[in-house]
Design a protein around this motif. Structure first.
Motif, mmCIF file in Angstrom:
data_model
loop_
_atom_site.group_PDB
_atom_site.id
_atom_site.type_symbol
_atom_site.label_atom_id
_atom_site.label_comp_id
_atom_site.label_asym_id
_atom_site.label_seq_id
_atom_site.Cartn_x
_atom_site.Cartn_y
_atom_site.Cartn_z
ATOM 1 N N GLY B 95 0.819 -1.227 0.000
ATOM 2 C CA GLY B 95 0.000 0.000 0.000
ATOM 3 C C GLY B 95 0.840 1.259 0.000
ATOM 4 O O GLY B 95 0.371 2.315 0.407
ATOM 5 N N ASN B 117 -7.802 -9.392 -11.133
ATOM 6 C CA ASN B 117 -8.664 -9.063 -9.992
ATOM 7 C C ASN B 117 -8.593 -7.576 -9.655
ATOM 8 O O ASN B 117 -7.712 -6.858 -10.140
ATOM 9 C CB ASN B 117 -8.203 -9.849 -8.759
ATOM 10 C CG ASN B 117 -8.620 -11.297 -8.812
ATOM 11 O OD1 ASN B 117 -9.089 -11.779 -9.835
ATOM 12 N ND2 ASN B 117 -8.434 -12.001 -7.718
ATOM 13 N N GLN B 118 -9.464 -7.166 -8.771
ATOM 14 C CA GLN B 118 -9.388 -5.829 -8.186
ATOM 15 C C GLN B 118 -8.058 -5.679 -7.463
ATOM 16 O O GLN B 118 -7.632 -6.574 -6.732
ATOM 17 C CB GLN B 118 -10.537 -5.652 -7.192
ATOM 18 C CG GLN B 118 -10.527 -4.337 -6.435
ATOM 19 C CD GLN B 118 -10.931 -3.153 -7.306
ATOM 20 O OE1 GLN B 118 -11.922 -3.204 -8.005
ATOM 21 N NE2 GLN B 118 -10.140 -2.093 -7.264
ATOM 22 N N SER B 119 -7.412 -4.543 -7.648
ATOM 23 C CA SER B 119 -6.204 -4.230 -6.879
ATOM 24 C C SER B 119 -6.478 -2.990 -6.043
ATOM 25 O O SER B 119 -7.600 -2.473 -6.036
ATOM 26 C CB SER B 119 -5.028 -3.975 -7.821
ATOM 27 O OG SER B 119 -5.168 -2.696 -8.414
ATOM 28 N N LEU B 120 -5.465 -2.485 -5.369
ATOM 29 C CA LEU B 120 -5.630 -1.232 -4.636
ATOM 30 C C LEU B 120 -5.794 -0.055 -5.592
ATOM 31 O O LEU B 120 -6.204 1.022 -5.174
ATOM 32 C CB LEU B 120 -4.423 -0.980 -3.720
ATOM 33 C CG LEU B 120 -4.184 -2.022 -2.617
ATOM 34 C CD1 LEU B 120 -2.968 -1.643 -1.780
ATOM 35 C CD2 LEU B 120 -5.407 -2.175 -1.719
ATOM 36 N N TYR B 126 -11.379 -9.527 -14.848
ATOM 37 C CA TYR B 126 -12.298 -10.613 -14.483
ATOM 38 C C TYR B 126 -13.218 -10.271 -13.317
ATOM 39 O O TYR B 126 -13.970 -11.123 -12.846
ATOM 40 C CB TYR B 126 -11.527 -11.908 -14.187
ATOM 41 C CG TYR B 126 -10.857 -12.480 -15.422
ATOM 42 C CD1 TYR B 126 -11.608 -12.780 -16.557
ATOM 43 C CD2 TYR B 126 -9.487 -12.706 -15.455
ATOM 44 C CE1 TYR B 126 -11.000 -13.289 -17.697
ATOM 45 C CE2 TYR B 126 -8.879 -13.223 -16.594
ATOM 46 C CZ TYR B 126 -9.638 -13.512 -17.710
ATOM 47 O OH TYR B 126 -9.043 -14.018 -18.838
ATOM 48 N N GLU B 127 -13.160 -9.052 -12.823
ATOM 49 C CA GLU B 127 -14.117 -8.650 -11.786
ATOM 50 C C GLU B 127 -15.483 -8.414 -12.432
ATOM 51 O O GLU B 127 -15.573 -7.954 -13.571
ATOM 52 C CB GLU B 127 -13.657 -7.369 -11.077
ATOM 53 C CG GLU B 127 -12.437 -7.543 -10.185
ATOM 54 C CD GLU B 127 -12.719 -8.354 -8.917
ATOM 55 O OE1 GLU B 127 -13.886 -8.663 -8.622
ATOM 56 O OE2 GLU B 127 -11.729 -8.687 -8.228
ATOM 57 N N THR B 129 -17.739 -6.171 -11.607
ATOM 58 C CA THR B 129 -17.984 -4.738 -11.767
ATOM 59 C C THR B 129 -16.654 -3.993 -11.721
ATOM 60 O O THR B 129 -15.779 -4.339 -10.937
ATOM 61 C CB THR B 129 -18.903 -4.224 -10.634
ATOM 62 O OG1 THR B 129 -20.014 -5.103 -10.511
ATOM 63 C CG2 THR B 129 -19.403 -2.827 -10.929
ATOM 64 N N ASP B 130 -16.532 -2.999 -12.565
ATOM 65 C CA ASP B 130 -15.305 -2.206 -12.646
ATOM 66 C C ASP B 130 -15.639 -0.783 -12.237
ATOM 67 O O ASP B 130 -16.294 -0.047 -12.975
ATOM 68 C CB ASP B 130 -14.764 -2.256 -14.080
ATOM 69 C CG ASP B 130 -13.500 -1.410 -14.261
ATOM 70 O OD1 ASP B 130 -13.122 -0.691 -13.327
ATOM 71 O OD2 ASP B 130 -12.905 -1.483 -15.354
ATOM 72 N N ALA B 131 -15.185 -0.385 -11.045
ATOM 73 C CA ALA B 131 -15.479 0.960 -10.542
ATOM 74 C C ALA B 131 -14.469 1.989 -11.032
ATOM 75 O O ALA B 131 -14.558 3.153 -10.672
ATOM 76 C CB ALA B 131 -15.527 0.953 -9.016
ATOM 77 N N THR B 134 -9.106 3.896 -8.388
ATOM 78 C CA THR B 134 -9.361 4.190 -6.976
ATOM 79 C C THR B 134 -8.658 5.485 -6.590
ATOM 80 O O THR B 134 -7.907 6.069 -7.378
ATOM 81 C CB THR B 134 -8.821 3.063 -6.086
ATOM 82 O OG1 THR B 134 -7.387 3.073 -6.187
ATOM 83 C CG2 THR B 134 -9.358 1.710 -6.519
ATOM 84 N N ARG B 135 -8.900 5.904 -5.347
ATOM 85 C CA ARG B 135 -8.202 7.101 -4.841
ATOM 86 C C ARG B 135 -6.690 6.898 -4.943
ATOM 87 O O ARG B 135 -5.967 7.759 -5.424
ATOM 88 C CB ARG B 135 -8.557 7.334 -3.374
ATOM 89 C CG ARG B 135 -10.031 7.583 -3.120
ATOM 90 C CD ARG B 135 -10.314 7.542 -1.629
ATOM 91 N NE ARG B 135 -10.234 8.860 -1.020
ATOM 92 C CZ ARG B 135 -10.068 9.089 0.287
ATOM 93 N NH1 ARG B 135 -9.918 8.074 1.122
ATOM 94 N NH2 ARG B 135 -10.032 10.301 0.772
ATOM 95 N N MET B 136 -6.217 5.738 -4.484
ATOM 96 C CA MET B 136 -4.775 5.477 -4.558
ATOM 97 C C MET B 136 -4.321 5.337 -6.008
ATOM 98 O O MET B 136 -3.222 5.757 -6.369
ATOM 99 C CB MET B 136 -4.413 4.221 -3.757
ATOM 100 C CG MET B 136 -2.905 3.990 -3.698
ATOM 101 S SD MET B 136 -2.410 2.550 -2.686
ATOM 102 C CE MET B 136 -0.619 2.582 -2.985
ATOM 103 N N GLU B 139 -3.355 8.589 -7.460
ATOM 104 C CA GLU B 139 -2.078 9.067 -6.911
ATOM 105 C C GLU B 139 -0.910 8.314 -7.551
ATOM 106 O O GLU B 139 0.139 8.891 -7.848
ATOM 107 C CB GLU B 139 -2.042 8.830 -5.390
ATOM 108 C CG GLU B 139 -3.193 9.436 -4.632
ATOM 109 C CD GLU B 139 -3.016 10.911 -4.333
ATOM 110 O OE1 GLU B 139 -1.863 11.347 -4.174
ATOM 111 O OE2 GLU B 139 -4.031 11.630 -4.270
ATOM 112 N N ARG B 159 -13.398 -0.034 -17.934
ATOM 113 C CA ARG B 159 -13.584 1.318 -17.401
ATOM 114 C C ARG B 159 -12.284 1.838 -16.789
ATOM 115 O O ARG B 159 -11.905 2.991 -16.979
ATOM 116 C CB ARG B 159 -14.701 1.291 -16.351
ATOM 117 C CG ARG B 159 -15.058 2.650 -15.842
ATOM 118 C CD ARG B 159 -16.218 2.589 -14.836
ATOM 119 N NE ARG B 159 -16.497 3.911 -14.318
ATOM 120 C CZ ARG B 159 -17.179 4.159 -13.221
ATOM 121 N NH1 ARG B 159 -17.707 3.170 -12.528
ATOM 122 N NH2 ARG B 159 -17.371 5.390 -12.808
#
Lengths: 328, 328
Positions: B95, B117-120, B126-127, B129-131, B134-136, B139, B159
């Motif tokens: 992190g 997969n989803q990461s930080l 393969y998830e 839903t794809d949001a 992320t905030r990180m 950055e 996305r």
């Protein structure tokens, strides 16, 4: 001799010392869930467990490990305080599902699936979009259910939280938060979440961290206890308890660690430049672990019966642990 | 003496050995981006870098570190192969945004923001839903832009990939994938992504991993080269190259590591029980690093000029590195 009240706090992150353990004993606190991971990785979290193993050795007259229900009952009977270890994030397990069992063996009983930000398991409450549980998140819930480790969604997003309630085979917890309706902080929980949580047998611990309370540091005890009474209308009196989020004696430098960890340079700069890297002032009626009696009085004053006060102060958490821990 | 062709492979994950380095030299490969992280954490990734530092020492007649453009040109002039280190995941930085610069100093030049997969940082392909970022993630993109580390979205969701293209101030890469239109694998990329990628100056490396190809292991060279010709219509001839995803000499056990890492018990069981924990057979025209000449011939046969073949075989990647690396 008058029987001690069962008094359990669903979350604290104090700057632990003999003085605070003495405060907890003086206040008659039976058990406290303490945070040992915000952004720490595996080896750093192990170091935090070593810290607690040393405390259990040095202050065995005041505290004992709270690994299961019988430990909590023993602490209650012996006038000591059981310490339940937990994570506010899943960074400690890195990407390794096998580390959950390792930490369970070491006494960890709570794990939040995320802390404010997106994690490997689900979204945090401050992410713009919440895609819900990830592929790994679903696997981790199954593993935590198997082991008897409590799924805690205090800092997770709404969609993730609802999915966790629905996916988990055991009831889950929101160890420290308040209703959004009472105080619309992004960290607080909607009525939809609170209702589903209670219907699934889950627990909320009410937070006394000023940012989570109506009027912040100026929140009155009456206002706080009124919020509890109102939440009973929604969730019933069996699914609620305390989760004070008390950070007794923590220096302000800890605020930056909690909020930013190591994920952003700019966010840390922003906090410092805008004087936001400080703890808010606790309300006068809850400054330290010695002040729980104020809240119990407030609950009585607002009309809760002694039976209800006992449930809220600790019996509800204890019953919840009976459902969620494997070893009793 | 005839000048060697600039030949760059945008991704390989071989079971590295002197024999393979000799194959690469024999095939005239100027530079290869090699994977040193799938699910590894920080210390494990450092161990993988140590492996490469030893290889650079032992096989200095065959390979050199490819830390910047001048290294690649030097490898080209001297008939050796430059090794560009990269991650297919962000697990190595845990992190900690500060670890990006540490790895950059150690020669890492590519990092995928997620692997399946989803990461930080963002969602994997393969998830459910794809949001998006992320905030990180936002950055980290800024930090990679600052340092000159390439953002690679090969295994990320649609996305997330579009947002990365839009957010990054430097062009980004999809180091190894093919058009979804040619072969509808979830790992392949939509025309929308390919178009935005090329318009922003980004690169795709065409994959020769059977799961990414039309008819899998039976994909013909003509079909593969036809796909390249068709992609040129969409992206132009300056934004494409190779990213073979070659896993020469890897044992089948590696398939489980790549796909499951340590994030699931059940997924690993499923792969084993269903005989899916094996590498697919490579097509006859691309079995090892000695077979690149087949593809170059295929490109000529389908009508590409020698100037175009040179671009696709390596000059495009080299020009892209000029845009994306800090040190030249």
């Amino acid at each position: 001799m008058k029987k001690r009240k069962m008094l359990i706090d669903g979350l604290q992150y104090c700057n632990w010392s003999k003085e605070i353990f003495e405060d907890m004993n003086a206040s008659g606190i039976t058990a406290v869930h303490v945070t040992i991971c915000y952004h720490e990785n595996f080896p750093e979290t192990i170091k935090n467990i070593i810290f607690w193993r040393r405390c259990f050795e040095k202050y065995s007259d005041l505290i004992i490990p709270g690994d299961n229900v019988s430990d909590i009952i023993r602490a209650h009977d012996e006038g000591r305080t059981a310490i339940i270890l937990g994570f506010q994030n899943c960074s400690a397990i890195e990407g390794d599902i096998g580390l959950i069992e390792i930490f369970h063996k070491l006494g960890v009983r709570f794990m939040q699936l995320s802390y404010n930000n997106q994690s490997l398991l689900c979204a945090g409450c401050y992410e713009e979009t919440d895609a819900g549980l990830t592929r790994m998140g679903r696997e981790v819930i199954r593993e935590m259910n198997r082991l008897g480790m409590i799924i805690d969604m205090s800092h997770s997003g709404e969609r993730s939280t609802l999915q966790a309630i629905q996916t988990s085979e055991r009831p889950i917890a929101i160890s420290h938060a308040n209703p959004y309706e009472w105080h619309p902080a992004q960290r607080n929980k909607s009525n939809a979440v609170l209702k589903e949580l209670s219907e699934a047998g889950g627990m909320i611990g009410f937070s006394i961290y000023p940012h989570h309370m109506h009027q912040g540091s100026k929140c009155t005890l009456d206002d706080f206890c009124g919020m509890i009474a109102k939440t009973v209308d929604l969730m019933g009196v069996d699914r609620i308890g305390f989760g004070s989020d008390l950070c007794q004696n923590q220096p302000d430098s800890i605020v930056e660690w909690m909020r930013v960890g190591r994920w952003s340079y700019d966010k840390a700069d922003f906090l410092r430049q805008n004087d936001q890297a400080t703890f808010p002032k606790q309300p006068p009626w809850f400054q330290t672990n010695r002040d729980f009696h104020n809240i119990l009085r407030g609950l009585r004053d607002i009309g809760f019966s002694e039976t209800e006060v006992n449930k809220i102060s600790g019996e509800n958490w204890l019953n919840f642990f009976r459902e969620t821990f494997n070893d009793q």
